[in-house]
Design a protein around this motif. Sequence first.
Motif, short mmCIF file in Angstrom:
data_model
loop_
_atom_site.label_atom_id
_atom_site.label_comp_id
_atom_site.label_asym_id
_atom_site.label_seq_id
_atom_site.Cartn_x
_atom_site.Cartn_y
_atom_site.Cartn_z
N GLY A 1 -4.97 1.95 8.64
CA GLY A 1 -4.37 0.65 8.94
C GLY A 1 -2.85 0.75 8.96
O GLY A 1 -2.20 0.25 9.89
N GLU A 2 -2.28 1.41 7.95
CA GLU A 2 -0.82 1.55 7.92
C GLU A 2 -0.34 2.35 9.13
O GLU A 2 0.67 2.01 9.75
N ASN B 1 -0.65 0.18 12.33
CA ASN B 1 0.15 -1.04 12.29
C ASN B 1 1.65 -0.79 12.17
O ASN B 1 2.46 -1.65 12.51
N GLU B 2 2.03 0.41 11.67
CA GLU B 2 3.45 0.61 11.36
C GLU B 2 4.12 1.76 12.11
O GLU B 2 5.33 1.76 12.27
N ARG C 1 -1.13 -5.07 17.72
CA ARG C 1 -1.15 -5.04 16.27
C ARG C 1 -0.56 -6.31 15.68
O ARG C 1 0.23 -6.97 16.37
N PRO C 2 -0.93 -6.73 14.45
CA PRO C 2 -1.61 -5.90 13.45
C PRO C 2 -3.13 -5.89 13.60
O PRO C 2 -3.72 -6.86 14.06
N PHE C 3 -3.72 -4.76 13.17
CA PHE C 3 -5.18 -4.60 13.12
C PHE C 3 -5.63 -4.64 11.67
O PHE C 3 -4.98 -4.06 10.80
N ALA C 4 -6.77 -5.29 11.44
CA ALA C 4 -7.33 -5.29 10.10
C ALA C 4 -8.59 -4.43 10.03
O ALA C 4 -8.90 -3.83 9.00
N LEU D 1 -9.82 -2.31 16.44
CA LEU D 1 -9.21 -1.11 17.03
C LEU D 1 -10.07 -0.57 18.17
O LEU D 1 -9.55 -0.21 19.23
#
Length: 328
Positions: free
Chosen positions: A142-143, A146-147, A177-180, A185
């Motif tokens: 996730g990080e 998203n980042e 994004r963001p994706f949870a 995805l």
Amino acid sequence: MATLTYMPSDHVPVMAQELIALADPQPGEVAVDMTFGGGGHARLVAERLGPTGTLVCIDRDPTAAERFMRIDDQLGCHARFIRADFADALATLANEGLRPDLVYMDFGVSSMQIDAWERGFSYSYDAPLDMRMDPDAPLTAGELVNEWPEQRIAQILRSYGEERHSRAIAREIVARRPFATTAELVEAIRDAVPPAYRFGRGHPAKKSFQALRIAVNSELESIDAALPLAWGLLPAGGRLAAISFHSLEDRRVKRFLGARAQGCICPPELPVCRCGHEPEAKLISRRAVAPTDAEMERNPRSRSAHLRAALKLDVPPAAQEGQGPART
Ligand SMILES: C[S@@+](CC[C@H](N)C(=O)[O-])C[C@H]1O[C@@H](n2cnc3c(N)ncnc32)[C@H](O)[C@@H]1O
């Protein structure tokens, strides 16, 4: 000795008979299993080591540690477990002065990890974007999605997944994004690739998921660090065996063992050998061994597997460093 039975959710070991044949564990020997997983290979190796043998099991996943605790007393040899990245665990074993007769590894994820849907390894389940083999590790999928910058994501998809639509997928990821969750995805990947790829042979997210998993777990860095450590532990006569599941892993093992199995390292233009370099490894099988058709049919996960193994030779240190007497 009590026998182990596989539960439907257990990891079915890949190329187990081939590993035993090439690595050839003997009664009373010491072996290191760098990737314990569900303990499928460990169980077979332990049977061969017998009550006087010792098996050191490593895995960074706490579920592998739990599995070890459950089957430890059925293994039939002395056994211990180290929960750590295998490179760190091998460094610890080197400090302890362990000299195993056999070190083997079976890279990648286990079926237990893929089937634990909530861990996010699979594109077939909707789950949080995690993918960490070690849940205490700092980086999640996730990080990463998203980042991280678009270019870096594209590069990971290309280099670790050999994904030819890496740029389009990375662009779509950054736009959405963001994706949870994994399902979000998968949808973005599906929408980013051409229709022929979307409805083609493999799942359109397969390569991207492999790439993200490799990046999240620094898998290739660990392999690069571990191979020399594993080799360094072995005495002459010791064996190293590795099962890989994609070319990025297999290439590393092939190059590592190939370099050690090489004799003369003089430049090709020299008419006679002057280096005196001697091989420190003998490849137990010249080519990588592949699973049988029957195994591939029974266990589709084995399809991409390659097994390589080498025997450590007794070479004087001077010849290893290429400082031996020049041969003319
Ligand atoms: C393919 S499974 C091994 C299955 C096992 N041979 C069996 O027969 O059940 C790979 C295992 O290696 C572990 N693993 C992968 N990379 C690792 C690393 N760098 N350090 C420690 N464990 C690792 C994973 O957590 C996973 O449990």
